[in-house]
Motif scaffolding. Sequence first.
Motif, mmCIF file in Angstrom:
data_model
loop_
_atom_site.group_PDB
_atom_site.id
_atom_site.type_symbol
_atom_site.label_atom_id
_atom_site.label_comp_id
_atom_site.label_asym_id
_atom_site.label_seq_id
_atom_site.Cartn_x
_atom_site.Cartn_y
_atom_site.Cartn_z
ATOM 1 N N GLU A 73 0.834 -1.196 0.000
ATOM 2 C CA GLU A 73 0.000 0.000 0.000
ATOM 3 C C GLU A 73 0.869 1.247 0.000
ATOM 4 O O GLU A 73 0.632 2.195 -0.757
ATOM 5 C CB GLU A 73 -0.882 -0.044 1.244
ATOM 6 C CG GLU A 73 -2.134 0.784 1.117
ATOM 7 C CD GLU A 73 -2.883 0.855 2.420
ATOM 8 O OE1 GLU A 73 -2.909 -0.149 3.155
ATOM 9 O OE2 GLU A 73 -3.443 1.921 2.701
ATOM 10 N N ILE A 86 2.480 1.789 -3.487
ATOM 11 C CA ILE A 86 1.535 2.343 -4.467
ATOM 12 C C ILE A 86 1.262 3.812 -4.151
ATOM 13 O O ILE A 86 1.316 4.674 -5.026
ATOM 14 C CB ILE A 86 0.228 1.525 -4.453
ATOM 15 C CG1 ILE A 86 0.476 0.109 -4.956
ATOM 16 C CG2 ILE A 86 -0.830 2.201 -5.320
ATOM 17 C CD1 ILE A 86 -0.719 -0.800 -4.836
ATOM 18 N N GLN A 87 0.993 4.086 -2.868
ATOM 19 C CA GLN A 87 0.702 5.468 -2.452
ATOM 20 C C GLN A 87 1.802 6.415 -2.894
ATOM 21 O O GLN A 87 1.543 7.446 -3.502
ATOM 22 C CB GLN A 87 0.617 5.540 -0.921
ATOM 23 C CG GLN A 87 -0.537 4.825 -0.321
ATOM 24 C CD GLN A 87 -1.660 5.766 0.012
ATOM 25 O OE1 GLN A 87 -1.689 6.873 -0.492
ATOM 26 N NE2 GLN A 87 -2.588 5.326 0.814
ATOM 27 N N VAL A 136 2.424 6.671 -6.943
ATOM 28 C CA VAL A 136 1.380 7.396 -7.658
ATOM 29 C C VAL A 136 1.318 8.843 -7.191
ATOM 30 O O VAL A 136 1.110 9.746 -8.000
ATOM 31 C CB VAL A 136 0.022 6.689 -7.505
ATOM 32 C CG1 VAL A 136 -1.039 7.405 -8.301
ATOM 33 C CG2 VAL A 136 0.120 5.260 -7.968
ATOM 34 N N ALA A 137 1.541 9.071 -5.898
ATOM 35 C CA ALA A 137 1.505 10.452 -5.396
ATOM 36 C C ALA A 137 2.563 11.295 -6.092
ATOM 37 O O ALA A 137 2.327 12.453 -6.436
ATOM 38 C CB ALA A 137 1.733 10.467 -3.885
ATOM 39 N N VAL A 150 3.777 10.838 -9.166
ATOM 40 C CA VAL A 150 3.343 11.104 -10.545
ATOM 41 C C VAL A 150 2.217 12.143 -10.560
ATOM 42 O O VAL A 150 2.206 13.046 -11.385
ATOM 43 C CB VAL A 150 2.871 9.799 -11.225
ATOM 44 C CG1 VAL A 150 2.485 10.057 -12.659
ATOM 45 C CG2 VAL A 150 3.953 8.744 -11.166
ATOM 46 N N LYS A 178 -4.236 14.389 -1.078
ATOM 47 C CA LYS A 178 -2.912 13.851 -0.752
ATOM 48 C C LYS A 178 -1.899 14.978 -0.660
ATOM 49 O O LYS A 178 -1.940 15.924 -1.437
ATOM 50 C CB LYS A 178 -2.470 12.851 -1.829
ATOM 51 C CG LYS A 178 -3.352 11.647 -1.920
ATOM 52 C CD LYS A 178 -2.941 10.766 -3.081
ATOM 53 C CE LYS A 178 -1.800 9.873 -2.700
ATOM 54 N NZ LYS A 178 -2.190 8.842 -1.739
ATOM 55 N N ASN A 197 -2.474 10.947 3.321
ATOM 56 C CA ASN A 197 -3.833 11.341 2.975
ATOM 57 C C ASN A 197 -4.403 12.217 4.082
ATOM 58 O O ASN A 197 -4.193 11.950 5.253
ATOM 59 C CB ASN A 197 -4.730 10.109 2.840
ATOM 60 C CG ASN A 197 -4.476 9.348 1.567
ATOM 61 O OD1 ASN A 197 -3.563 9.690 0.824
ATOM 62 N ND2 ASN A 197 -5.262 8.337 1.323
#
Lengths: 290, 186
Positions: free
Chosen positions: A37, A40-41, A44-45, A47, A138, A172
């Motif tokens: 998790e 991924i967080q 992607v954050a 990008v 985010k 988040n």
Amino acid sequence: MKLFSNKRLILSLISLIIMIALMGVTLGNRGTVTWPEKMIQDTVAWVQGLIYKPAGYIAGFFEDIGNLGRLYEENKTLKRTLSHYARDTARLNVLIAENERLKEALRFTERQKLSDQLVYQIARVVAVNQDSSNNVFKIDLGERDGIRPDLPVITTDGLIGRVIRVSEFSSNVLMLTDINDQSLKSRGISVTSLQHPDSFGVIESYDHETGYLIMSKIKQEDPLQIGDTIVTSGLGEAYPAGLIVGTVVSRQEGSFGITHVAEIKPAADLSMNGLREVFVVQNAWDVANR
Amino acid sequence: MIWYKHLLWLTLWVLFLLESSLMPWLLPGSIGDMEMTIAAHFAFVLILYIGIYLNRRLAIGMALAFGLLHDVLFYGHVLGAYTFSMCLTTYVISMLLRDTHVSWYTGLGSITLSIVAFDYLVFGLYTLFQITSVSPWWYLMHAALPTLLLNMIFASAIYYPVIQIFARIEKFVAPQEAEDYKAESP
């Protein structure tokens, strides 16, 4: 036409059960964040930040052009406030010095002294979730920067939410609009009035129809008045004292007639539009002992 | 030869990123003095197109992947609301329309239905778990209808290019794929 064959029916029922179970298990705060998790967080954050920030600059440029006409008026007001500000600072310095001296005389411990001071960490917003029931955005600060869950997040105008989930380099933030007294996992914020420091109340829900926060559990003899500035009281330990929440617009009897309920107009814009920078607030003792 | 699948995944990924990073700057938070939430579900719209016109299984896989990604990224209350709603909607709509020739009004009509169904599934799950307590009527006026409007504009805008590209894929790539499949299985 048959929508489900026998095999498919069983398969879809099983996946239905799995999904509902997943939701039940993950409801509210789940404790530790697992490494997939986090990965991924963070990826992607990063990008998302590459798109969100430049888009914000471009949007800001057009906003600035729109604001050019108002600049003269704004400048005049600012100059007037600046003179007030200078006068207040002189007074404040005297009070701070006196406060320090008294704390010294009363043998305040280092921890007590530091926990009254707040540290504001600036964070840049990298992505915003457009969902009216799950208002999450985010930010680009994470565990490495000392962010923990449940820290309050403010803009320059006032409180807007709290950190809800932290990974290594991003976190988040849940907006204040998602506070809800019907929900088991939601948390109230204990608040008081800046003009009447004896006042006590708890912000427990947000009225989506009026756009006001609801402050409840106010005693009938409470000195709270319409127009008061509402700040966090620091009694709940989760939020430090003195963060601005909003102003009182109405006060009436609650549904049982025992306590009063007040409507608070939020000081900060809670619509998540045009969010660029926010501040994560911690007390100085926690920062020093990170 | 499945290059077109990679291309579809890549397009979905870009659309997914734009939803949360570019669209907040372009969409208003309120119209007049009425607060509203306009959510862009661009990746979901493309997944629906794939489910209706191209490949049902691929679409369900994509719904699963991107739903889960959205849930993990914007974890505020609960995991799985988007995954569940996206998968269910994609599955039902693509099963209903399988083996039929889909004209433009059936296609766009079913996408409209899917978006509303998806929104209300998510809202229903949030209500079920007592995360939100706004009324469904308020949700319709302030979130579901504006969201539907935006996504239908997007869906109509990409209708022609998508249909043409899918037709080309079906004509040139899919027969070859079927042959490969025959050659592999005894």
